[in-house]
Design a protein around this motif. Sequence first.
Motif, PDB file in Angstrom:
ATOM      1  N   VAL A 144       0.863  -1.107  -0.052  1.00 18.05           N
ATOM      2  CA  VAL A 144      -0.065   0.096  -0.151  1.00 18.05           C
ATOM      3  C   VAL A 144       0.859   1.335  -0.109  1.00 18.05           C
ATOM      4  CG1 VAL A 144      -1.705   1.334   1.532  1.00 18.05           C
ATOM      5  CG2 VAL A 144      -1.706  -1.096   0.985  1.00 18.05           C
ATOM      6  N   PHE A 145       0.610   2.213  -0.650  1.00 11.38           N
ATOM      7  CA  PHE A 145       1.300   3.375  -0.957  1.00 11.38           C
ATOM      8  C   PHE A 145       0.782   4.495  -0.195  1.00 11.38           C
ATOM      9  CE2 PHE A 145       2.645   6.747  -4.565  1.00 11.38           C
ATOM     10  CZ  PHE A 145       3.677   7.142  -3.849  1.00 11.38           C
ATOM     11  N   LEU A 146       1.496   5.094   0.783  1.00 13.11           N
ATOM     12  CA  LEU A 146       1.076   5.985   1.682  1.00 13.11           C
ATOM     13  C   LEU A 146       2.231   7.011   1.730  1.00 13.11           C
ATOM     14  CD1 LEU A 146       0.473   4.035   5.198  1.00 13.11           C
ATOM     15  CD2 LEU A 146      -1.239   4.543   3.052  1.00 13.11           C
ATOM     16  N   ALA A 147       1.736   8.554   1.932  1.00 17.39           N
ATOM     17  CA  ALA A 147       2.479   9.733   1.499  1.00 17.39           C
ATOM     18  C   ALA A 147       1.959  10.280   3.010  1.00 17.39           C
ATOM     19  CB  ALA A 147       2.077  10.367   0.465  1.00 17.39           C
ATOM     20  N   THR A 148       3.122  11.083   3.702  1.00 21.64           N
ATOM     21  CA  THR A 148       3.081  11.935   4.935  1.00 21.64           C
ATOM     22  C   THR A 148       2.310  13.266   4.340  1.00 21.64           C
ATOM     23  OG1 THR A 148       5.164  12.869   4.373  1.00 21.64           O
ATOM     24  CG2 THR A 148       4.760  10.825   6.165  1.00 21.64           C
ATOM     25  N   ASN A 149       2.664  13.514   2.856  1.00 23.32           N
ATOM     26  CA  ASN A 149       2.076  14.713   2.578  1.00 23.32           C
ATOM     27  C   ASN A 149       2.326  15.133   1.194  1.00 23.32           C
ATOM     28  OD1 ASN A 149       4.362  17.056   1.969  1.00 23.32           O
ATOM     29  ND2 ASN A 149       4.580  15.977   4.211  1.00 23.32           N
ATOM     30  N   LEU A 150       1.653  15.937   0.391  1.00 26.44           N
ATOM     31  CA  LEU A 150       1.861  16.310  -0.970  1.00 26.44           C
ATOM     32  C   LEU A 150       2.361  17.919  -1.252  1.00 26.44           C
ATOM     33  CD1 LEU A 150      -1.410  14.664  -2.815  1.00 26.44           C
ATOM     34  CD2 LEU A 150       0.972  13.783  -2.665  1.00 26.44           C
ATOM     35  N   ASP A 151       3.048  18.409  -0.029  1.00 27.56           N
ATOM     36  CA  ASP A 151       3.477  19.643  -0.221  1.00 27.56           C
ATOM     37  C   ASP A 151       4.343  19.694  -1.300  1.00 27.56           C
ATOM     38  OD1 ASP A 151       1.925  19.946   2.180  1.00 27.56           O
ATOM     39  OD2 ASP A 151       3.833  20.436   3.454  1.00 27.56           O
ATOM     40  N   ARG A 152       4.160  20.927  -2.187  1.00 26.46           N
ATOM     41  CA  ARG A 152       5.022  21.024  -3.499  1.00 26.46           C
ATOM     42  C   ARG A 152       6.078  21.751  -2.927  1.00 26.46           C
ATOM     43  NH1 ARG A 152       1.508  23.810  -7.887  1.00 26.46           N
ATOM     44  NH2 ARG A 152       0.667  21.642  -7.930  1.00 26.46           N
ATOM     45  N   ARG A 153       6.199  22.561  -1.984  1.00 25.11           N
ATOM     46  CA  ARG A 153       7.245  23.347  -1.637  1.00 25.11           C
ATOM     47  C   ARG A 153       6.990  23.835  -0.416  1.00 25.11           C
ATOM     48  NH1 ARG A 153       6.452  29.062  -5.372  1.00 25.11           N
ATOM     49  NH2 ARG A 153       4.431  29.576  -4.397  1.00 25.11           N
ATOM     50  N   VAL A 154       8.244  24.247   0.204  1.00 25.21           N
ATOM     51  CA  VAL A 154       8.259  24.612   1.750  1.00 25.21           C
ATOM     52  C   VAL A 154       8.829  26.047   1.705  1.00 25.21           C
ATOM     53  CG1 VAL A 154       9.051  24.299   4.164  1.00 25.21           C
ATOM     54  CG2 VAL A 154       8.479  22.364   2.531  1.00 25.21           C
ATOM     55  N   PRO A 155       8.153  27.072   2.435  1.00 27.92           N
ATOM     56  CA  PRO A 155       8.817  28.302   2.586  1.00 27.92           C
ATOM     57  C   PRO A 155       9.908  28.508   3.404  1.00 27.92           C
ATOM     58  CG  PRO A 155       6.239  28.401   3.034  1.00 27.92           C
ATOM     59  CD  PRO A 155       6.948  26.833   3.031  1.00 27.92           C
ATOM     60  N   VAL A 156      11.072  29.136   3.049  1.00 28.81           N
ATOM     61  CA  VAL A 156      12.115  29.205   4.138  1.00 28.81           C
ATOM     62  C   VAL A 156      12.454  30.806   4.005  1.00 28.81           C
ATOM     63  CG1 VAL A 156      13.112  26.936   3.728  1.00 28.81           C
ATOM     64  CG2 VAL A 156      13.884  28.522   2.066  1.00 28.81           C
ATOM     65  N   GLU A 157      13.714  31.096   4.599  1.00 30.83           N
ATOM     66  CA  GLU A 157      13.778  32.733   4.752  1.00 30.83           C
ATOM     67  C   GLU A 157      14.202  33.185   3.394  1.00 30.83           C
ATOM     68  OE1 GLU A 157      16.382  33.767   8.147  1.00 30.83           O
ATOM     69  OE2 GLU A 157      16.732  31.633   8.611  1.00 30.83           O
ATOM     70  N   ASP A 158      15.048  32.502   2.448  1.00 29.53           N
ATOM     71  CA  ASP A 158      15.231  33.007   1.205  1.00 29.53           C
ATOM     72  C   ASP A 158      14.236  32.535  -0.016  1.00 29.53           C
ATOM     73  OD1 ASP A 158      16.270  30.555   1.236  1.00 29.53           O
ATOM     74  OD2 ASP A 158      18.038  31.028   0.336  1.00 29.53           O
ATOM     75  N   GLY A 159      13.218  31.954   0.382  1.00 32.15           N
ATOM     76  CA  GLY A 159      12.274  31.753  -0.735  1.00 32.15           C
ATOM     77  C   GLY A 159      11.448  30.273  -0.429  1.00 32.15           C
ATOM     78  N   PHE A 160      11.954  29.027  -0.977  1.00 33.52           N
ATOM     79  CA  PHE A 160      11.166  27.936  -1.234  1.00 33.52           C
ATOM     80  C   PHE A 160      12.138  26.913  -1.411  1.00 33.52           C
ATOM     81  CE2 PHE A 160       7.868  30.912  -2.220  1.00 33.52           C
ATOM     82  CZ  PHE A 160       6.845  30.529  -1.396  1.00 33.52           C
ATOM     83  N   VAL A 161      12.079  25.547  -0.815  1.00 30.90           N
ATOM     84  CA  VAL A 161      12.760  24.714  -1.022  1.00 30.90           C
ATOM     85  C   VAL A 161      11.566  23.392  -1.741  1.00 30.90           C
ATOM     86  CG1 VAL A 161      14.733  24.999   0.339  1.00 30.90           C
ATOM     87  CG2 VAL A 161      12.676  23.711   1.301  1.00 30.90           C
TER      88      VAL A 161
END
Length: 288
Positions: A144-161
């Motif tokens: 079975v395929f489980l994912a903790t999340n589908l977040d495309r990007r994460v905000p950081v101090e200098d933009g996104f990762v």
Amino acid sequence: MTTSPPRGFVFDIDGCLMKGARAIPGAPEAMAALRSRGLPVRYFTNDSSKTPAEMAGRLERGGIAAAPEEVLTSALVAAEYAARRFPGGRVLAIGGSPLRDALERHGLRLVQDGPADAVVVGRDLELSYRTLEAACRAIWGGAVFLATNLDRRVPVEDGFVPGTGAVVKAVAWATERSPAVMGKPSIWAGRAAVRSLGIPAREVAVVGDQLQQDVRMGKLAGTVTVLVLSGSSTRDDARRVPPRFRPDAVLPDVGGLTEWLDLGGVGQGGEERGDRHDERAVLVPSER
């Protein structure tokens, strides 16, 4: 929609309270004000690469009071779900030690190759092609395929990762399978957050910067929802989503929460409260 102010809050962290190692301006004061009113808070992060203690420490260093027991992570929700569905089962995990530790604490056996009962994909800062291949082979073999999340990007101090969603999509593309998402915006995440507060969902407000994660989770769980514009989503984004997933309130940042509460929390039928030209607290028409 409830006509009384919320009695408990669930906060997103990145983009809502923090950007990188720093608190968003006004966040420490807003959180202190809520606590001074005796309102319980929880912090929910989709980041499966940190433990509750690590996330609480990060908030504390930013000037925001937090205890580990007030922090929920997508790794904890995924571990609870997998253990309930596959007691003592074999799990192949893509992720750091916080995810693996959570799975093991719930009695699951970690494997590096198939066969496996489940593949759990979280945030892995040291992802290798070998691990990606093993996960795909396990899913092809029936896991079975489980994912903790589908977040495309994460905000950081200098933009996104790039977020966990980038890895999840790679596995999904190769296997032609869609995962069951454990973190925000899933119903499992919302129920876990509400349950931790011990009050009815309709008396809880979920506050975050992402419409598709934070607001949607709150809507699915039956809570009040507040979008803050300090991270990913914009006011125009809020107007474009289907009515049933529009936030009950839109604020520039969490600094506007106390004023919003003083105005009654949420309005009748999604109307604005107070001065209709005041950009501090605008309610978006919504259906519940």
